[in-house]
Design a protein around this motif. Structure first.
Motif, PDB file in Angstrom:
ATOM      1  N   ASN A  50      -4.327   7.974  -4.822  1.00 31.76           N
ATOM      2  CA  ASN A  50      -5.019   7.009  -4.318  1.00 31.76           C
ATOM      3  C   ASN A  50      -4.459   6.570  -2.970  1.00 31.76           C
ATOM      4  N   LYS A  88      -3.736   6.994   0.467  1.00 27.14           N
ATOM      5  CA  LYS A  88      -3.592   6.347   2.305  1.00 27.14           C
ATOM      6  C   LYS A  88      -3.000   6.649   3.219  1.00 27.14           C
ATOM      7  N   ARG A  89      -1.934   7.713   2.649  1.00 25.37           N
ATOM      8  CA  ARG A  89      -0.469   8.081   3.406  1.00 25.37           C
ATOM      9  C   ARG A  89      -1.428   8.924   4.539  1.00 25.37           C
ATOM     10  N   GLN A 132      -4.423   8.856   5.836  1.00 22.60           N
ATOM     11  CA  GLN A 132      -5.345   7.821   6.618  1.00 22.60           C
ATOM     12  C   GLN A 132      -3.692   7.346   7.679  1.00 22.60           C
ATOM     13  N   PRO A 146       0.716  -0.988   0.339  1.00 23.01           N
ATOM     14  CA  PRO A 146      -0.087   0.007  -0.116  1.00 23.01           C
ATOM     15  C   PRO A 146       0.682   0.852   0.035  1.00 23.01           C
ATOM     16  N   THR A 147       2.340   1.225   0.702  1.00 18.57           N
ATOM     17  CA  THR A 147       2.902   2.383   0.579  1.00 18.57           C
ATOM     18  C   THR A 147       3.643   2.396  -1.427  1.00 18.57           C
ATOM     19  N   GLY A 160      -2.007  -4.518   3.998  1.00 17.93           N
ATOM     20  CA  GLY A 160      -2.923  -3.384   3.156  1.00 17.93           C
ATOM     21  C   GLY A 160      -4.382  -3.621   4.325  1.00 17.93           C
ATOM     22  N   VAL A 176      -4.451  -0.323   6.752  1.00 16.86           N
ATOM     23  CA  VAL A 176      -3.738   1.094   5.910  1.00 16.86           C
ATOM     24  C   VAL A 176      -5.663   1.315   6.033  1.00 16.86           C
ATOM     25  N   LYS A 177      -6.767   0.270   5.399  1.00 15.64           N
ATOM     26  CA  LYS A 177      -8.108   0.389   4.404  1.00 15.64           C
ATOM     27  C   LYS A 177      -8.497   0.892   5.956  1.00 15.64           C
TER      28      LYS A 177
END
Length: 524
Positions: A419, A423-424, A426, A230-231, A303, A306-307
């Protein structure tokens, strides 16, 4: 003796300044050179001198002798201000060329010319000079094809200078998508592509693999990469759904365009220093049947945090560098959207113009069949129109197959980057929320900050580092892609206009030949 010679020569020059030079039109008079007086004056005497002032002429274009004015190659001084070469012997003199005085040839024989012109024997071989006499370095204009080839070579060298892994290590994973095939069954019709792999990595059991994949397999890979990494920025896939009745998804043109986009997607993943080592990519490149591959879902849990983080906590403030990224993406998206919209309109207008142009050429062909005297010129016009149609069709194909897909890819790239930025945010919001709660608890019961807060801080720092690295890589790839895109656009436009120009120039030659034939027949 030196003084008397200089005095007599000055008197001679003064007489030439005040008198009109009369000279026969059929003769050339050599400029009189002073006798050698000393080592320095001897060097000056070897130079061609002005018949008016005795000034040494530099190797420049010939000019008319008239009223005193500035020399074209000496610029700053007037003729009356230039020192005589014998009185300025201490100044270095450059070697000159033979200068002759000839009368204007347009005067009738036997008449005296009142104006003379200077002609240098090597004027045509000399480079033009600056106002101070310095020669210019003027290169001959290169052809368009040479400039395009040079620019393409520079782009390739610049691309090779930047290793995709950010180090000097050679690449060890090569992938290719090609050979599309159509499969028809009772349930569905779809296209598969051959995915070929060559590698020396120890993670692979064999050095080469060849499997067939369809679009949904590529989509599976993209989803798995986004969930497990995710990163990082995962390259976008071309859009799956197309408007029915507008684009035939089984047409050769559409399949070829999609194949190129899938090949670029897989190459970008294989060149990434982190994504290329993902086990899901290994399975995609090697497994015969992805549906039977089990045990890879564990990585998706990386991930999941992260969601579903941050709850209802609102991010305080995004760091300045990531705010700049977001603003750049918004501006870039707006510009690409405008270019894409105008390009689509130009493509539609070119298609309509091409249809009319083809009908236009057939009219001349039909006319030529019924007009014997004008048959060749009319057939020539029809041929020019046909050539222009072919050149315009090539130009339109380049725009639809090469130019527009790149624009669309980067529009999707922008969405992927946004996107990752979300995520970052969050992750940062999760860290700020837990840190604030830990500070409140510490103030109440003086408990130390829990380890989870420190882990969240490490996650934010890791996310920031990965995003910065991917941002730099994306910017580098973007520069290379758009350099190649614009170079290709220039090349195609040059080819289009060169073909059209050559066709219509050939028609002029044909018309001239026809005119000559008509005059000959009329004379006979």
């Amino acid at each position: 003796m030196c003084c008397s010679s200089a005095l007599s020569l000055n008197s001679f020059m003064f007489g030439l300044d005040t008198a009109v030079v009369n000279i026969s039109s059929e003769e050339e008079v050599e400029v009189e050179k002073p006798s050698p007086l000393s080592a320095q004056t001897h060097r000056a005497a070897r130079q061609p001198l002005s018949p008016i002032t005795g000034h040494v002429f530099p190797p420049s274009a010939g000019m008319s002798v008239g009223a005193p004015r500035g020399l074209a190659s000496s610029g700053q001084k007037l003729i009356t201000e230039i020192l005589h070469p014998l009185s300025a012997a201490e100044e270095p003199l450059s070697p000159g060329h033979d200068v002759t005085i000839s009368a204007e040839k347009d005067k009738p024989p036997g008449k005296n010319a009142t104006v003379t012109s200077l002609s240098c024997s090597s004027v045509s071989q000399q480079e033009p000079g600056l106002t101070n006499g310095t020669p210019l370095e003027i290169s001959s204009p290169a052809s368009a094809s040479v400039l395009i080839s040079r620019l393409q070579l520079d782009c390739e060298l610049e691309a090779d200078a930047h290793d995709p892994f950010g180090s000097g290590e050679p690449r060890d994973l090569f992938v290719t998508v090609d050979d599309p095939k159509k499969h028809v069954s009772t349930m569905e019709t779809y296209i598969t592509y051959r995915v070929s792999t060559k590698t020396t990595r120890i993670e692979f059991d064999l050095p080469e693999y060849s499997v067939r994949r369809r679009y949904q397999d590529f989509d599976w890979l993209r989803i798995k990469l986004e969930d497990s990494q995710p990163t990082h920025l995962v390259p976008p896939l071309p859009e799956k759904f197309v408007m029915k009745g507008v684009v035939d998804r089984f047409s050769e043109e559409f399949v070829d365009t999609r194949m190129k986009a899938l090949d670029k997607f897989l190459k970008r993943v294989a060149d990434h220093p982190v994504l290329s080592f993902n086990p899901h990519l290994n399975a995609f490149l090697t497994a015969k049947d992805l549906n039977k591959r089990q045990g890879l879902a564990l990585l998706t849990k990386v991930g999941e945090s992260v969601k579903n983080v941050a709850g209802g906590y609102k991010l305080r403030a995004r760091p300045a560098e990531f705010c700049a990224m977001g603003e750049y993406l918004d501006t870039f998206s707006q510009k690409l959207g405008t270019i894409d919209r105008i390009s689509q309109r130009i493509l539609r207008e070119q298609s309509e113009y091409l249809t009319e142009l083809r009908e236009y050429g057939t009219v001349y062909s039909a006319w030529a069949a019924s007009e014997e005297q004008l048959q060749r010129p009319l057939e020539g016009v029809a041929g020019c129109v046909t050539t222009s149609c072919g050149a315009l069709e090539d130009l339109s194909d380049n725009m639809s197959q090469d130019f527009l897909p790149v624009l669309r890819e980067y529009v999707l790239y922008i969405e992927s980057m946004k996107n990752v930025l979300r995520k970052r945010d969050q992750v940062q919001a999760e860290y700020e929320g837990r840190l604030e709660a830990a500070v409140l608890r510490k103030q109440e019961d003086r408990t130390p900050i829990p380890v989870e807060v420190e882990k969240c801080q490490d996650k934010v720092e890791c996310f920031n580092a990965d995003l910065k690295a991917d941002w730099e890589r994306w910017q580098r790839n973007k520069r290379q892609d758009f350099k190649q895109l614009l170079t290709g656009m220039a090349d195609k436009n040059i080819n289009y206009y060169e073909k059209s120009q050559a066709a219509w120039e050939s028609l002029i030659t044909l018309l001239q030949e026809k005119q000559t034939e008509d005059k000959t027949s009329d004379t006979n």
